[in-house]
Design a protein around this motif. Sequence first.
Motif, short mmCIF file in Angstrom:
data_model
loop_
_atom_site.label_atom_id
_atom_site.label_comp_id
_atom_site.label_asym_id
_atom_site.label_seq_id
_atom_site.Cartn_x
_atom_site.Cartn_y
_atom_site.Cartn_z
N UNK A 230 0.83 -1.21 0.00
CA UNK A 230 0.00 0.00 0.00
C UNK A 230 0.87 1.27 0.00
N UNK A 231 2.01 1.17 0.68
CA UNK A 231 2.96 2.30 0.69
C UNK A 231 3.95 2.20 -0.45
N UNK A 232 4.01 0.99 -1.03
CA UNK A 232 4.96 0.69 -2.11
C UNK A 232 6.40 0.98 -1.68
N UNK A 233 6.71 0.51 -0.48
CA UNK A 233 8.07 0.64 0.04
C UNK A 233 8.26 -0.37 1.17
N UNK A 234 9.53 -0.63 1.50
CA UNK A 234 9.86 -1.45 2.66
C UNK A 234 9.61 -0.62 3.92
N UNK A 235 9.10 -1.28 4.94
CA UNK A 235 8.72 -0.56 6.16
C UNK A 235 8.96 -1.49 7.36
N UNK A 236 9.32 -0.94 8.52
CA UNK A 236 9.49 -1.79 9.70
C UNK A 236 8.20 -1.94 10.50
N UNK A 237 8.12 -3.03 11.24
CA UNK A 237 7.05 -3.25 12.22
C UNK A 237 7.71 -3.89 13.44
N UNK A 238 7.07 -3.79 14.59
CA UNK A 238 7.58 -4.50 15.76
C UNK A 238 6.87 -5.85 15.83
N UNK B 165 2.59 2.55 12.23
CA UNK B 165 1.71 3.67 12.53
C UNK B 165 0.88 3.44 13.79
N UNK B 166 1.39 2.59 14.66
CA UNK B 166 0.72 2.28 15.93
C UNK B 166 1.70 2.40 17.08
N UNK B 167 1.18 2.77 18.24
CA UNK B 167 1.98 2.74 19.46
C UNK B 167 1.04 2.72 20.67
N UNK B 168 1.55 2.15 21.75
CA UNK B 168 0.78 2.13 22.99
C UNK B 168 1.18 3.32 23.85
N UNK B 169 0.18 4.05 24.35
CA UNK B 169 0.41 5.14 25.29
C UNK B 169 -0.46 4.86 26.52
N UNK B 170 0.22 4.55 27.63
CA UNK B 170 -0.47 4.21 28.89
C UNK B 170 -1.48 3.08 28.68
N UNK C 171 2.37 7.56 8.11
CA UNK C 171 3.14 8.14 9.21
C UNK C 171 3.75 7.07 10.10
N UNK C 172 5.03 7.22 10.45
CA UNK C 172 5.68 6.31 11.40
C UNK C 172 5.65 6.98 12.77
N UNK C 173 4.82 6.44 13.67
CA UNK C 173 4.74 7.01 15.01
C UNK C 173 5.33 6.08 16.07
N UNK C 174 5.52 4.81 15.70
CA UNK C 174 6.08 3.88 16.69
C UNK C 174 7.55 4.21 16.91
N UNK C 175 7.98 4.43 18.16
CA UNK C 175 9.37 4.85 18.41
C UNK C 175 10.41 3.82 17.98
#
Length: 441
Positions: free
Chosen positions: A151-159, A165-170, A180-184
Amino acid sequence: MKTLSYNSIFKIEEFKLKIDQGYEPSPEEVKKVSSLLGEPTKKVDVFTSRYLDVFTRLIQKNCVFIGEGDLCIYSWNPRAYLRYFPASIDATGTILFIKNTGEVELIAYPIHRSHDIEGHKVTIPDPRETPVKEVTKRIDGYQITFYYNPFLKRWIPATRYVLHNMRYIKGRLEISDLEEIINPFCKVADSIAREKGVYDKLKGFSGWTFTFILKPPEPAILKPNIELFNSEEFELYLLTARKPTGELLTVKETGELIKWPTVPIVEEKIEDINDLNKFIERASMDLEYRSHFIRFYDKDPYRPYTLEIKSKLYPEAMNIKYASNPKSIIILASYGLGDKAVELLVDYGDIKDLGREIVYSYNVLKKLIEQKLNDKAIEEALKESSLYKQMRGELERARRKGDVERFVRKLSAILAGDNIREARDNLRKFIELLSKKERTI
């Protein structure tokens, strides 16, 4: 019904969606797919119930909606007791695209879960019957999956747990736009991949999944706040690659494939069960590496049987090195590794001298209690230190079984507290008190 994928979560999701659309499977087909959930059954309603239990309680499914469907990542719930069945073994960051039409596509399939040697009903193969293929060391960091996102037509990291584009806050999952890459963790990995040329090396490998380990400046086991560090302070180590066919390469094969530094490979001769047991004993006492992995030759090219041998002393070693933790010094001293504990301490001020005194005091206290295990002096010293109620059961157990080591370790750890200076003083005081009681009784 066509299930071409070798990934068990893919098979389960595809099967469940077809049932929801009115597909009527045979009892044997239900049994085959339900076995991937760990509980074989021929009944559709029992399969559905088990599916709901696994994918709500045991396996986390985090999704983002993308026009024609959902992009979902699957991982084992870290709060759930780990069980070994095909779906749990594949719940290490498998990524699927589930279309609104009910079709399923496998997008990424990182390395499967290894079997913890201490786990429930985990078997230890005999190397004479199932030879060892590769032995590696665990870098104490975070799993990063690099995959080609169509969908992004590129290599991308995930945990292992979330997309970029996901992260846990509290404890709450935050999801942003796919672009958007928001996961630290993904931010750091992406930065390194761009700067060091990882993405260039992955060109031409569309359909493959590459698993890396992101090593932080401080050990992951200590749960450092990685957002306090610059990306230049991290290192990215290659772990494995999985072909589009599902075959999982070894660490060595993967390193040779894209010419990138891998996790350490151990040149270890393990030909029989005695060799294996000796290696397990050494690995379980390792102070430098969190775990060792033993991959065996296996007929299953997708999930080759791999044992993980965790070091029971590595966490203590890191607590000493990074936090000067006195309880950890005592634990290493109880295994005869007092000198190693002192070596690990930071060379600042009198920290190493305090460590030496704690190790010395531990050995003096152990000798005293060994000599006077059945004397009333121990009870009196414990009572005066307000520790009798807390240690009474341990003292009775030590006298009954003669297990002085356990009693002294627990007593010393309580006396030590969390401050290295106070630990030295408290151990000194108790030894003086015990010696005094011994003379007066």
